[in-house]
Design an enzyme around this catalytic site. Structure first.
Site, PDB file in Angstrom:
ATOM      1  N   LYS A  13      36.574  42.804  31.308  1.00  0.00           N
ATOM      2  CA  LYS A  13      37.282  41.567  30.899  1.00  0.00           C
ATOM      3  C   LYS A  13      36.390  40.265  31.213  1.00  0.00           C
ATOM      4  O   LYS A  13      36.383  39.480  30.373  1.00  0.00           O
ATOM      5  CB  LYS A  13      38.850  41.225  31.357  1.00  0.00           C
ATOM      6  CG  LYS A  13      39.794  42.594  31.116  1.00  0.00           C
ATOM      7  CD  LYS A  13      41.071  42.193  31.828  1.00  0.00           C
ATOM      8  CE  LYS A  13      41.279  41.975  33.293  1.00  0.00           C
ATOM      9  NZ  LYS A  13      40.985  43.470  33.818  1.00  0.00           N
ATOM     10  N   ARG A  86      49.930  39.793  33.869  1.00  0.00           N
ATOM     11  CA  ARG A  86      49.777  41.077  34.451  1.00  0.00           C
ATOM     12  C   ARG A  86      51.171  41.855  34.810  1.00  0.00           C
ATOM     13  O   ARG A  86      51.174  43.020  35.194  1.00  0.00           O
ATOM     14  CB  ARG A  86      49.211  41.086  35.936  1.00  0.00           C
ATOM     15  CG  ARG A  86      47.678  41.277  36.132  1.00  0.00           C
ATOM     16  CD  ARG A  86      47.105  41.047  37.289  1.00  0.00           C
ATOM     17  NE  ARG A  86      46.146  41.853  37.546  1.00  0.00           N
ATOM     18  CZ  ARG A  86      44.739  41.247  37.380  1.00  0.00           C
ATOM     19  NH1 ARG A  86      44.407  39.993  36.887  1.00  0.00           N
ATOM     20  NH2 ARG A  86      43.730  41.991  37.801  1.00  0.00           N
ATOM     21  N   ARG A 167      44.461  49.313  43.107  1.00  0.00           N
ATOM     22  CA  ARG A 167      44.664  48.640  42.100  1.00  0.00           C
ATOM     23  C   ARG A 167      45.227  49.270  40.708  1.00  0.00           C
ATOM     24  O   ARG A 167      45.716  48.694  39.934  1.00  0.00           O
ATOM     25  CB  ARG A 167      43.616  47.711  41.962  1.00  0.00           C
ATOM     26  CG  ARG A 167      43.347  46.385  43.023  1.00  0.00           C
ATOM     27  CD  ARG A 167      42.157  46.001  43.225  1.00  0.00           C
ATOM     28  NE  ARG A 167      41.839  45.421  42.010  1.00  0.00           N
ATOM     29  CZ  ARG A 167      40.291  45.295  41.876  1.00  0.00           C
ATOM     30  NH1 ARG A 167      39.358  45.787  42.725  1.00  0.00           N
ATOM     31  NH2 ARG A 167      39.820  44.353  40.819  1.00  0.00           N
TER      32      ARG A 167
HETATM   33  P1  AMP Z   1      40.716  40.216  39.010  1.00  0.00           P
HETATM   34  O1  AMP Z   1      39.756  39.352  39.164  1.00  0.00           O
HETATM   35  O2  AMP Z   1      41.497  39.838  37.464  1.00  0.00           O
HETATM   36  O3  AMP Z   1      40.662  41.447  38.853  1.00  0.00           O
HETATM   37  O4  AMP Z   1      41.907  39.694  39.932  1.00  0.00           O
HETATM   38  C1  AMP Z   1      41.522  40.045  41.069  1.00  0.00           C
HETATM   39  C2  AMP Z   1      43.256  40.126  42.128  1.00  0.00           C
HETATM   40  O5  AMP Z   1      43.896  38.751  41.817  1.00  0.00           O
HETATM   41  C3  AMP Z   1      44.296  41.013  41.316  1.00  0.00           C
HETATM   42  O6  AMP Z   1      43.666  42.207  42.002  1.00  0.00           O
HETATM   43  C4  AMP Z   1      45.305  40.463  42.061  1.00  0.00           C
HETATM   44  O7  AMP Z   1      45.370  40.589  43.509  1.00  0.00           O
HETATM   45  C5  AMP Z   1      45.072  39.147  41.692  1.00  0.00           C
HETATM   46  N1  AMP Z   1      45.761  38.557  40.445  1.00  0.00           N
HETATM   47  C6  AMP Z   1      44.785  37.961  39.468  1.00  0.00           C
HETATM   48  N2  AMP Z   1      45.402  37.789  38.251  1.00  0.00           N
HETATM   49  C7  AMP Z   1      46.850  37.912  38.620  1.00  0.00           C
HETATM   50  C8  AMP Z   1      48.007  37.754  37.899  1.00  0.00           C
HETATM   51  N3  AMP Z   1      48.110  37.283  36.718  1.00  0.00           N
HETATM   52  N4  AMP Z   1      49.138  37.969  38.825  1.00  0.00           N
HETATM   53  C9  AMP Z   1      49.198  38.379  40.030  1.00  0.00           C
HETATM   54  N5  AMP Z   1      47.901  38.605  40.579  1.00  0.00           N
HETATM   55  C10 AMP Z   1      46.584  38.221  40.044  1.00  0.00           C
END
Ligand code: AMP
Length: 210
Positions: A13, A86, A167
């Site tokens: 992404k 999410r 995750r």
């Molecule tokens: P990412 O960089 O998108 O992989 O996000 C890293 C981490 O941030 C995730 O594993 C969650 O812990 C948190 N996170 C990111 N976006 C969300 C969301 N929309 N809702 C809840 N936690 C989030």
């Protein structure tokens, strides 16, 4: 255009968002980046968020929606939503928010990746501290410097094998239902994420230019 980029951790992404930003006049909201910036600031909120994010768990919906709304309101451009929604309650809140702001989600793009690829990809992921590039390294022979700018590379604390597996579990339980939420909206499209980033981008561009 207001685009939701969906996909499991490691699906690409962030990489595709960077490519889209070069091709279209869009504003990128990566909720993961927003959270990491708050954590890096060392604020009391950042400390609480760090406990959640570094373990690979999800931040509570109300907090995420509140953070997101501020950013959405700060721009008139079309938006790439990367990492949001999410959960189904986040998707519902986004619909309500967009309606209230007289905006509309135009595309929901799912970057599809086989589960067996996910942990490998996440564990070989590095990000450049200087230019932000997301790179994949050979675990046996990892790069030490960014191949784009020579900057220092780092591994996200939630990119270890155990946390990546957790995750993926969180993704299956909480985020996959979001796919059902959008599937019959007429906006939902899947692309094969198990291709080169260039080919994935080509497929996404075709969808957006239809
Ligand atoms: P990412 O960089 O998108 O992989 O996000 C890293 C981490 O941030 C995730 O594993 C969650 O812990 C948190 N996170 C990111 N976006 C969300 C969301 N929309 N809702 C809840 N936690 C989030």
């Amino acid at each position: 255009m207001n685009i939701i980029l969906m996909g499991c951790p490691g699906a690409g992404k962030g990489t595709q968002s960077a490519k889209l930003l070069q091709a279209f006049p869009l504003h990128h909201i990566s909720t993961g980046d927003v959270l990491r910036a708050e954590i890096a600031s060392g604020s009391p909120l950042g400390k609480q968020l760090g406990e959640i994010v570094n373990k690979g768990n999800l931040v509570p919906d109300e907090l995420m929606v509140e953070m997101l709304e501020k950013i959405v309101k700060s721009t008139d451009k079309g938006i790439i939503f990367d990492g949001f929604p999410r959960t189904v309650p986040q998707a519902e809140a986004l619909d309500t928010m967009m309606q209230r702001l007289h905006r509309e989600i135009t595309h929901v793009i799912m970057i599809d990746l086989p589960a067996q690829e996910v942990v490998n990809r996440i564990c070989s992921r590095r990000q450049c501290k200087k230019c932000g590039a997301i790179l994949r390294v050979d675990i046996k022979n990892p790069l030490e410097k960014c191949s784009a700018c020579g900057g220092e590379l780092y591994t996200r604390p939630d990119d270890t094998p155990e946390r990546a597996t957790h995750r993926l579990e969180v993704y299956r339980n909480s985020t996959l239902p979001v796919k059902n939420y959008y599937q019959n909206s007429g906006k939902y499209v899947e692309v094969n994420g198990n291709q080169t980033p260039e080919k994935v981008f080509e497929d996404i561009t075709k969808i957006l230019e239809k």
